[in-house]
Scaffold this motif. Structure first.
Motif, PDB file in Angstrom:
ATOM      1  N   ASP A 174       0.833  -1.206   0.000  1.00 13.71           N
ATOM      2  CA  ASP A 174       0.000   0.000   0.000  1.00 13.71           C
ATOM      3  C   ASP A 174       0.865   1.251   0.000  1.00 13.71           C
ATOM      4  O   ASP A 174       0.570   2.228  -0.673  1.00 13.71           O
ATOM      5  N   ARG A 175       1.930   1.185   0.759  1.00 16.73           N
ATOM      6  CA  ARG A 175       2.743   2.384   0.938  1.00 16.73           C
ATOM      7  C   ARG A 175       3.695   2.615  -0.225  1.00 16.73           C
ATOM      8  O   ARG A 175       3.929   3.748  -0.617  1.00 16.73           O
ATOM      9  N   LEU A 176       4.261   1.514  -0.739  1.00 20.25           N
ATOM     10  CA  LEU A 176       5.364   1.696  -1.679  1.00 20.25           C
ATOM     11  C   LEU A 176       4.918   1.692  -3.134  1.00 20.25           C
ATOM     12  O   LEU A 176       5.489   2.386  -3.955  1.00 20.25           O
ATOM     13  N   ILE A 177       3.903   0.887  -3.472  1.00 21.02           N
ATOM     14  CA  ILE A 177       3.506   0.878  -4.874  1.00 21.02           C
ATOM     15  C   ILE A 177       2.035   1.193  -5.052  1.00 21.02           C
ATOM     16  O   ILE A 177       1.473   0.971  -6.111  1.00 21.02           O
ATOM     17  N   GLY A 178       1.389   1.733  -4.007  1.00 20.84           N
ATOM     18  CA  GLY A 178       0.049   2.285  -4.193  1.00 20.84           C
ATOM     19  C   GLY A 178      -1.064   1.268  -4.361  1.00 20.84           C
ATOM     20  O   GLY A 178      -2.055   1.536  -5.025  1.00 20.84           O
ATOM     21  N   THR A 179      -0.927   0.079  -3.777  1.00 17.03           N
ATOM     22  CA  THR A 179      -2.088  -0.815  -3.744  1.00 17.03           C
ATOM     23  C   THR A 179      -3.072  -0.292  -2.701  1.00 17.03           C
ATOM     24  O   THR A 179      -2.763   0.660  -1.974  1.00 17.03           O
ATOM     25  N   HIS A 180      -4.234  -0.902  -2.624  1.00 13.50           N
ATOM     26  CA  HIS A 180      -5.254  -0.371  -1.710  1.00 13.50           C
ATOM     27  C   HIS A 180      -5.854  -1.455  -0.839  1.00 13.50           C
ATOM     28  O   HIS A 180      -7.056  -1.516  -0.658  1.00 13.50           O
ATOM     29  N   PHE A 181      -5.003  -2.326  -0.318  1.00 17.52           N
ATOM     30  CA  PHE A 181      -5.544  -3.398   0.517  1.00 17.52           C
ATOM     31  C   PHE A 181      -6.334  -2.845   1.696  1.00 17.52           C
ATOM     32  O   PHE A 181      -7.337  -3.396   2.100  1.00 17.52           O
TER      33      PHE A 181
END
Lengths: 338, 643, 164
Positions: free
Chosen positions: B244-251
């Motif tokens: 979530d933090r590094l590549i912008g996923t939205h778990f």
């Protein structure tokens, strides 16, 4: 384990009560205490606690005594008998299980009592957590009698209050120990929390889930009033902001409306409509400033406007550089917003 | 189950020493090369175990300093010693350090050192994996503290709830470092778990059938299985958080369909068993110390073992009691109340068995046993508050307050640190060959016991009085000042106690009384070899005749036919420990260190670019190839030769 | 091991000394943002390029503050999250009024024709620089967190679960 010594601490806290004299004057020793309940739910929980406490104390004494005997007693022929030992242990485990079953029953029954449905005359209050303050909204449907305030909840004594909790940013937790346990405010979810005040008074609560820099200074006030007094308060909150009465107050309003203030705050009856920070329509009627950080008085208000970051470092209000007379006029104006 | 009996009057007779020539050969094949390179290459479980313990205790000291800083800040209201930003880093670092860098690794370190000795073998099952596990743990700890040195210390608490720890509310690399550090320690814990399980099942001395395993071995076995099931959950939590933090996923981002509560479930599905991962080895230590102090077998060993196993199972069923305030359905919560209360049954069973073990035995009150008595008193209180916390309505009042802070320090310091310090004193002669000072030891126990209770008992009261945890300051009017001041003074006493332990250890290491092989007249196999043990642990692999081999009337017989010119160990069958075959273990290797470094490149580099994963993968491939490169000496299975 | 201990101890000490995030930052001087050039075309003699650096540029904490303010002050109402809509996009390389930090600052303070209001005296200058830092970060092709809020309708059929 011994009974927590309440009296000395209470004395100490009484000594320290100066700045929040307003609240203390309301006549309660423990304005933020789970053991000094002012609501039905907190009373039930305090009862549960004392039951658990005394039972566990008794068990602690028994087990410690057994340990001491075990440590210092000479072996007897009887105690060396393994069969007897086994029987004793099976008995002790059985007793443990029985006590636990008792705890379970007491706990579940307390849980059911605390979760009793609200009934039709419930007062709904929407609470939205922000870093680091509480937005309070009384939905006045159907006749558009909404009241919006911040960091202070007024409730009528004896009427159930249903809080609808959510968050605008991170997870917070609503906790007014004199009334009930806590419930989390989670972004994207709506939680509900029911309590009923049983005696009037002014109480304090605080955010209980770590929410960032100023988690420590995210408190709120709960004012429990007799129903008629609550109704008077509600009516007063419905009014738009007081018109300035003196030249200084008029100048103060001009300062407010021409400065960054109005971008985040709103004052009903003026063009200020910002939604990001506490509503100031009746700010002078509230007990504290900056979510329970300091008592609400003229000095603190002016200090807060001039340099909010030294009172509550990291909060989202920027420091306002303005000439001294503007600041005084602005303070005059805000002080007039009863 | 043998019956309690008198302390044996005679020491077990010396087994016939092998010829000097054979010892020289053993030294040649099991020794660690000299020099710095040799130091880095060591795969000796005793060297690595000691490294774990010393490193973990160093982190314990750092975590203690952080605790002291917090107590200074809270000693008076409106204190300006720490600002909120630094305070938040310090309490997060304290929790993270104590849980991930101290408590779990120190237990694992003692497991790595003592499980092979206790089961009577010459090394753990996968020595290179063991070395790798240590390096990755050390690198993770250094990573976290390097971040702290550059003002990038974790600042979202040790459980780093989203969204606060998410990209929007925790900018900069603070939480990135935290999330990746978790991965380091998970990998390390999994490595230790795997090698201890295999060592326990496959390398027990002949005759040590599963019912004859010492309690600490049982505890480490149960602990290892818990690690296997708990760590993957936190790996997902911290891994998704990092994504979530590094590549912008939205778990975990509710605005995009993610769920912040999912994080809490994943974290606590690990987080609660974590407590038992720390606590269960301590229970094993308590049993060992009691048995040695009373000079007779522990009472009700089957019950104790079953208690450990059922604690492990139940431990996975209570994570929701950390989440009662999140508004889950009531019926579901009630299930977790039951599970949380039920766990008191196995714990109670153990306490009763121990009391029965001590009953009328006139135990010797040496320092390790005094620590155990301290454990009893403190842990009982922590256990009671734990049962109380299972009651949902009560939990809602005290959750996330200083009551909970008091509770888990009673459980973790009382339940794990006291037995740990007892075990360190108990095993100190085996680790160093010298005894710790009894006099200083008694002072240590007294100061720690008093300091601990003065620090943490008032915190229960603070919780009721409305003090939430993790607040960097409070108002003078809150009425919390006196209790906080008392707690801070207690913390000073506790700190002096710990310091005294360190002084005692450092002094005894040089000038302590020489210990001999078995100073406590204990019954387990680690005392059957010299103190400290030689690199090959045992001159002869002993045959275990019963529950308490060193209290056995007859001289222990031993195994012949193991080759001394290479690192050969005897592999036995898991349950009855009948000899099965011989295996050759790998010797010293530098590659575990390099594999750990290659993973570090990835975990550190991802803070800046996802390409670090690729680079790390390539390095990993190269170093792993080197790790497995055949050395020309045969390793693997060899049938047992007939005598 | 002792090396590790020493390193860790040293790190603890330096961490204590090190200045944490400054929470009460004074606004950096803005030069005279109303006098900045907006492009290479200009009347008269060529002026020296004005060099104003944004002290918050690249600082994650200040960027995230800027992102919060970008939403608070409803910049997102027209520019959305940088992609543009009613107002021009901010992620691309095309800048009508200049893309240097001082240009962005000036645009916010001055307002621009066709809809961009002037925020003079409405936003403290330190916050404007935070917003500028955020706008600068949009160009940098960095992942932008979307703010937590109620679930989007297209994600969930119900508007959020209710529980007790």
């Amino acid at each position: 384990m011994k009974v927590p010594a309440r009296a000395p601490f209470a004395r100490a806290s009484a000594r320290g009560a100066t700045a929040l004299a307003l609240i203390a004057a309301a006549g309660c020793r423990g304005i933020q205490s789970a053991l000094d309940p002012a609501g039905r739910e907190a009373s039930r929980i305090a009862g549960l606690w004392w039951f658990l406490f005394w039972t566990c104390t008794a068990v602690f004494v028994v087990v410690t005594a057994a340990l001491l005997v075990a440590l210092f007693r000479r072996r007897t022929a009887q105690s060396a008998d393994p069969k007897r030992g086994r029987a004793l242990i099976v008995g002790a485990v059985g007793a443990t299980a029985a006590i636990l079953l008792l705890f379970l029953i007491v706990s579940v029954s307390a849980g059911r009592a605390v979760a009793e449905p609200a009934g039709p005359n419930v007062l709904r209050v929407q609470v939205t957590g922000h870093q680091w303050w509480w937005e309070i909204h009384y939905p006045g449907t159907p006749d558009n009698r909404d009241v919006v305030t911040a960091n202070e909840i007024h409730v009528p004594v004896g009427r159930p209050v249903l809080l609808e909790l959510t968050s605008a940013d991170v997870i917070h937790s609503f906790w007014a120990p004199n009334f009930h346990g806590k419930k989390d405010l989670i972004p994207g979810l709506k939680n509900t929390h029911l309590f009923r005040a049983e005696r009037p008074g002014v109480f304090r609560g605080q955010c209980a889930e770590f929410c960032g820099l100023e988690h420590a200074k995210m408190a709120f006030t709960i004012v429990a009033d007799p129903p008629e007094k609550f109704d008077r308060w509600y009516e007063s909150q419905l009014l738009p902001a007081a018109e300035p009465a003196t030249p200084s107050e008029t100048h103060g309003r001009d300062v407010f409306l021409s400065s960054p203030c109005m971008f985040c705050h709103s004052i009903k009856g003026t063009p200020a409509f910002g939604m990001e920070a506490p509503d100031l329509t009746h700010v002078a009627s509230r007990h504290t400033l900056a979510a329970g950080t300091v008592p609400n008085n003229r000095g603190n208000l002016a200090g807060w406007i001039a340099d909010p970051q030294s009172m509550k470092p990291g909060n989202h209000m920027p420091p306002m550089a303005m000439p001294g007379d503007d600041l005084l006029a602005l303070t005059d104006y805000l002080e007039s917003l009863k | 189950m043998s019956t309690p009996r008198e302390r044996p009057r005679k020491e077990p007779e010396e087994t016939a020493l092998p010829a000097d020539g054979e010892r020289a050969e053993l030294r040649k094949s099991w020794g660690t090369p000299a020099g710095l390179l040799g130091w880095l290459m060591s795969t000796d479980h005793k060297v690595i175990g000691k490294r774990y313990v010393v490193t973990a205790l160093t982190f314990f000291a750092l975590g203690g300093l952080e605790a002291a800083a917090m107590r200074l800040q809270l000693a008076r209201p409106e204190n300006r010693f720490l600002n909120p930003d630094l305070y938040n880093q310090i309490f997060s670092m304290h929790g993270t350090t104590m849980m991930f860098l101290f408590a779990v690794p120190v237990m694992e370190g003692l497991g790595v050192y003592f499980v092979p000795l206790l089961v009577g073998t010459r090394n753990v099952a996968f020595p290179k994996l063991n070395a790798f596990g240590y390096w990755i743990y050390l690198l993770g700890g250094l990573f976290l503290y390097t971040g702290f040195a550059f003002n990038r210390g974790a600042d979202a608490g040790w459980f780093a709830y989203v969204p606060l720890s998410g990209p929007e509310y925790s900018p900069s690399h603070r939480v990135d470092i935290w999330a990746n550090m978790i991965t380091f320690t998970e990998v390390s814990a999994l490595a230790v778990a795997i090698e201890l399980i295999v060592t326990t099942f496959k390398q027990k001395a002949p005759g040590m059938s599963i019912n004859r395993m010492p309690m600490f071995v049982w505890a480490m076995l149960v602990n290892s299985f818990m690690v296997l099931f708990a760590m993957p959950a936190v790996m997902m939590a911290s891994g998704y958080l990092a994504l979530d933090r590094l590549i912008g996923t939205h778990f975990f981002n509710p605005a995009e369909g993610g769920d912040p509560l999912l994080y809490q479930h994943l974290f606590w599905f690990f987080g609660h068993p974590e407590v038992y991962i720390i606590f269960i080895p301590a229970l094993g230590m308590v049993s060992m110390i009691i048995s040695a102090a009373t000079g007779r077998p522990i009472f009700g060993k089957p019950a104790l073992v079953l208690s450990l196993v059922s604690t492990a199972f139940l431990g996975f069923g209570l994570w929701v009691h950390h989440m009662f305030a999140t508004g889950l359905p009531q019926l579901g919560e009630a299930f977790f109340t039951v599970a949380s209360m039920m766990i008191a049954i196995p714990t109670g069973t153990q306490i009763f068995c121990w009391i029965r073990s001590v009953w009328g035995s006139r135990p010797r009150f040496h320092t390790p046993f005094l620590f155990v008595i301290g454990f009893f008193l403190i842990f009982l209180v922590g256990g009671f508050t734990g049962v109380m916390l299972a009651a949902i309505p009560f939990n809602l009042q005290v959750h996330d307050t200083f009551f909970v802070v008091a509770h888990f320090h009673y459980v973790l310091i009382g339940g794990a640190v006291f037995p740990l310090f007892g075990a360190l004193t108990y095993w100190f002669p085996k680790l160093t060959g010298r005894m710790m000072s009894e006099k200083l030891g008694r002072w240590t126990v007294a100061l720690m016991f008093i300091g601990f209770n003065v620090t943490f008992f008032p915190m229960h009261w603070l919780g009721f009085k409305g003090m939430p945890r993790r607040v960097y300051t409070y108002l003078p009017e809150a009425g919390w000042s006196t209790a906080n001041l008392i707690a801070s003074l207690g913390a000073a006493v506790l700190a002096v106690g710990v310091l005294l332990f360190v002084i005692n250890a450092l002094r005894s290491m040089r000038a302590g009384e020489p210990a001999g092989d078995n100073p406590w007249a204990a019954s387990t196999l680690e005392w059957a070899t010299s103190s400290p043990p030689p690199p090959w642990n045992f001159d002869r692999i002993l045959v275990v005749p019963g529950q308490n081999p060193l209290w056995h009337e007859k001289e222990l017989s031993h195994v012949t036919g193991l080759r001394s010119d290479r690192r050969e160990v005897l592999v036995t069958r898991p349950l009855d420990a009948e000899p099965d075959h011989r295996a050759v273990l790998p010797g010293p290797s530098i590659w575990p260190l390099f594999v750990a470094l290659s993973i570090t490149v990835g975990l550190v580099g991802t803070l800046w670019t996802p390409w670090a994963v690729v680079l790390s993968g390539l390095l990993f491939l190269v170093t792993m190839t080197a790790w497995y490169w055949p050395k020309g000496e045969p390793t693997g299975k060899h049938p047992v030769t007939e005598p | 091991m002792f090396l590790a201990a020493a390193l860790a101890a040293a790190s603890l000490l330096t961490a204590c000394r090190k200045n944490p995030r400054r929470l009460t930052e004074a606004a950096p001087s803005s030069g005279r943002p109303d006098a900045v050039q907006q492009g290479s075309l200009q009347p008269g003699p060529k002026l020296a390029a004005m060099n104003v650096t944004n002290p918050y540029e690249g600082n994650p904490f200040q960027i995230s503050e800027g992102q919060r303010l970008f939403n608070w002050y409803n910049c997102s109402g027209c520019h959305f999250r940088g992609g543009g809509g009613i107002g021009p996009p901010l992620m691309d390389d095309f800048w009508i009024y200049g893309g240097e930090p001082q240009n962005i600052y000036a645009t916010i303070v001055e307002g621009r024709p066709n809809g961009m209001p002037s925020f003079r005296r409405k936003i403290p200058s330190s916050q404007i620089w935070q917003i500028v830092a955020y706008v600068q970060s949009m160009k940098a092709d960095k992942p932008i967190a979307s703010p937590p809020g109620p679930r989007e309708d297209h994600m969930q059929s119900s508007e959020g679960k209710e529980s007790k």
